[in-house]
Design an enzyme around this catalytic site. Structure first.
Site, PDB file in Angstrom:
ATOM      1  N   ASP A 167      25.060  -6.268   0.973  1.00  0.00           N
ATOM      2  CA  ASP A 167      24.410  -7.237   0.105  1.00  0.00           C
ATOM      3  C   ASP A 167      25.493  -7.746  -0.855  1.00  0.00           C
ATOM      4  O   ASP A 167      26.501  -7.070  -1.075  1.00  0.00           O
ATOM      5  CB  ASP A 167      23.274  -6.548  -0.650  1.00  0.00           C
ATOM      6  CG  ASP A 167      22.776  -7.373  -1.815  1.00  0.00           C
ATOM      7  OD1 ASP A 167      22.411  -8.543  -1.583  1.00  0.00           O
ATOM      8  OD2 ASP A 167      22.760  -6.849  -2.944  1.00  0.00           O
ATOM      9  N   ASP A 212      25.070  -9.809  -4.277  1.00  0.00           N
ATOM     10  CA  ASP A 212      24.872  -9.733  -5.734  1.00  0.00           C
ATOM     11  C   ASP A 212      24.326  -8.376  -6.149  1.00  0.00           C
ATOM     12  O   ASP A 212      23.288  -7.936  -5.663  1.00  0.00           O
ATOM     13  CB  ASP A 212      23.921 -10.846  -6.191  1.00  0.00           C
ATOM     14  CG  ASP A 212      24.466 -12.232  -5.839  1.00  0.00           C
ATOM     15  OD1 ASP A 212      25.705 -12.376  -5.806  1.00  0.00           O
ATOM     16  OD2 ASP A 212      23.650 -13.140  -5.570  1.00  0.00           O
ATOM     17  N   GLN A 230      19.829 -16.386  -1.383  1.00  0.00           N
ATOM     18  CA  GLN A 230      20.229 -17.348  -2.430  1.00  0.00           C
ATOM     19  C   GLN A 230      19.104 -18.348  -2.655  1.00  0.00           C
ATOM     20  O   GLN A 230      19.186 -19.527  -2.287  1.00  0.00           O
ATOM     21  CB  GLN A 230      21.548 -18.049  -2.034  1.00  0.00           C
ATOM     22  CG  GLN A 230      22.748 -17.111  -1.963  1.00  0.00           C
ATOM     23  CD  GLN A 230      23.080 -16.454  -3.301  1.00  0.00           C
ATOM     24  OE1 GLN A 230      22.857 -17.042  -4.368  1.00  0.00           O
ATOM     25  NE2 GLN A 230      23.592 -15.222  -3.259  1.00  0.00           N
TER      26      GLN A 230
HETATM   27 MG   LIG Z   1      21.444  -7.492  -4.543  1.00  0.00          MG
END
Ligand SMILES: [Mg+2]
Ligand SMILES: [Zn+2]
Length: 539
Positions: A346, A348, A390
């Site tokens: 992943d 972020d 996103q």
């Molecule tokens: Mg994340």
């Protein structure tokens, strides 16, 4: 009895035995919730000329072919072809009771998240009016066996985390105990259910017990993988192996000493002669005891007695041979499953600090161990991927070009990724890629030319884990301050990305997905029951 709503699939491996018809018939006739799918795994070797056939069934039956890969690999192919939260495994020669589906639903419904599997109760009707033959006793041993896949339901999450059945077990022996022990080690609990399944007696070849000695090789692998205490943990009877080894050692010593005596001119020295006599006595007494015990347990018909007399002569030697062969082969066997072939990170909150809806490459800051983690994964031959939600794109806060620019900056800092998958949608779009949906994982695996089961996901939220699990990939959670408590339960958790990567690579041990809390370890896996009499050892 009301049937609770439950979503489950059934997996039945078969090598094309006619008993499959009866098995499917009983399943279709049973009362209770309908399985989402029934997967028949056609494990007939090679490419059989004729397709499997069975009478028309009202159930959604689908065939998956494995070409003789063995029961462990067949069951893996079967459960991986399903999507339901529970998978029930049946053998093709069992007959479920009329209320089986109802009881299965009751067995599975409302189990706490921590219950990883629920076993069915196997009954084997004994022969009428006589003692069971050697081959029949082999089947009767199934009635007390723990966690056998003749009727065992597992939670899909537990199967995914365990990497399914260990495909190094080549026959229908011990592969089910091995899986159960690994699921328990991950911190799940296994329970005994209420549903009943009949396993009919079957006639076997007179050589069945000799051939069954091959199971000693599987025992050797069990010992390598689970340590000395595996038999007690798995509820497997210690059996006759120690005696078989002694008889064989005595026979070998007797033959050696006799040969040594014969080669000396004066009929050998007295010590050698007496040693040979003693060794012969041990071997003969051991074999006689084995033969007598097997005859005493059987119907004492001339044919059965003759079979016992002949086969008992070679069983100890066969057991010893397979044990030695298996021990040699297993001596360096690594744990199952093998490390994943790809790690999908992943973005972020996992590789970089989470800056909400960031479209500015200048704001990219790596998480503390991200660089080393990605380097380690590459050094271990694992491909690396990036999978990221996103929704800022759908919300109009970011352009796809912004996302690409940030991803490019991440790749500049960490090196190129083998695959990058982005979901630009928002929660309202109900797309198939936004985590927790499996799309990003599935597509990343496909882009790498891998099965999702050979991939692992590392992320910081429950959505990452759910996406992985729905796709069938293993997953590790690296929680941040933003990770919610409930997201952590049922997940392998690591302190940082590097630790998580090292665990996947097999450098560090994986923790339990359900860490033991004080006083909680003691719940028995299933109620005390008759200990599994392993046919190969008792005969
Ligand atoms: Mg994340
Ligand atoms: Zn999407």
């Amino acid at each position: 009895m009301n049937s609770p709503a439950i979503s489950y699939s059934i997996v039945i491996p078969t090598i094309g035995r006619p008993c499959l018809d009866r098995c499917l018939g009983a399943l279709a006739a049973a009362r209770g919730p309908v399985p989402e799918q029934v997967i028949i795994v056609d494990d007939r070797p090679g490419r059989p000329a004729t397709p499997l056939r069975w009478p028309p069934s009202p159930l959604a039956v689908r065939v998956v072919a494995t070409g003789g890969a063995g029961p462990a690999a067949a069951r893996n192919a079967g459960w991986r072809a399903t999507a339901s939260p529970w998978v029930a495994f049946l053998d093709d020669d069992v007959v479920v009771e009329p209320d089986w589906r109802q009881r299965l639903a009751a067995d599975l419904a409302q189990q706490p998240d921590r219950i990883g599997g629920v076993q069915g109760r196997i009954t084997v009707p004994p022969p009428r009016g006589r003692q069971p033959t050697d081959a029949e006793r082999a089947t009767m041993g199934l009635a007390g066996a723990r966690w056998i896949t003749a009727d065992m339901a597992y939670r899909r999450a537990a199967l995914v985390a365990a990497g399914g059945f260990d495909e190094r077990f080549p026959r229908a022996f011990r592969e089910d105990s091995d899986l159960a022990l690994r699921v328990l080690r991950d911190g799940w609990l296994l329970r005994q259910g209420s549903r009943r399944t009949v396993h009919p007696l079957r006639a076997g070849s007179p050589w069945l017990s000799v051939r069954a000695q091959a199971g000693n090789a599987d025992d050797a692998l069990m010992r390598r993988l689970h340590g000395r205490g595996w038999q007690a943990q798995a509820g497997a009877a210690p059996g006759r192996r120690p005696r078989h080894l002694l008889i064989t050692a005595a026979a070998v010593a007797a033959a050696g000493l006799s040969a040594a005596g014969a080669s000396t001119r004066s009929h050998g020295r007295p010590g050698t002669r007496w040693g040979a006599r003693l060794a012969w006595a041990v071997a003969l007494a051991g074999t006689a005891e084995l033969t007598a015990a097997r005859i005493a347990a059987g119907p004492q018909q001339p044919r059965e007695i003759a079979t016992m007399l002949v086969t008992s002569l070679v069983i100890p030697e066969a057991a010893t041979w397979h044990w030695l062969r298996g021990s040699w082969r297993a001596r360096q066997a690594p744990p199952w499953p093998p490390p994943p072939q790809a790690v999908l990170f992943d973005r972020d909150g996992t590789l970089i600090h989470d800056v909400p809806y960031n479209g500015d490459p200048a704001q990219v800051r790596l998480m503390p161990t991200a660089r080393t983690a990605v380097k380690l994964a590459r050094a271990r031959g694992m491909r690396v991927g990036l999978i990221t939600n996103q929704s800022g794109v759908a919300r109009g806060l970011l352009t796809p070009a912004d996302v690409d620019a940030v991803n490019a900056r991440v790749a500049e800092l960490l090196g190129p990724f083998d695959v990058i998958q982005v979901c630009p949608h928002g929660p309202a779009d109900t797309c198939s890629c936004r985590k927790p949906a499996p799309g990003l994982v599935t597509w990343a695996a496909a882009a790498l030319g891998l099965s999702t089961h050979d991939c692992a996901v590392i992320g910081d939220t429950g959505a990452d884990l759910q996406a992985a699990q729905a796709a069938g990939a293993r997953a590790l959670l690296v929680p941040t301050a933003a990770t919610l408590g409930p997201e952590r339960s049922g997940a392998w958790t690591a302190a940082d990305v590097l630790t998580a990567t090292a665990m996947l690579a097999g450098i560090l041990p994986l923790p339990s997905v359900w860490p033991a809390r004080a006083g909680q370890r003691s719940e028995p896996a299933s109620p005390p029951q008759r200990i599994a009499v392993t046919p190969a050892r008792t005969s």
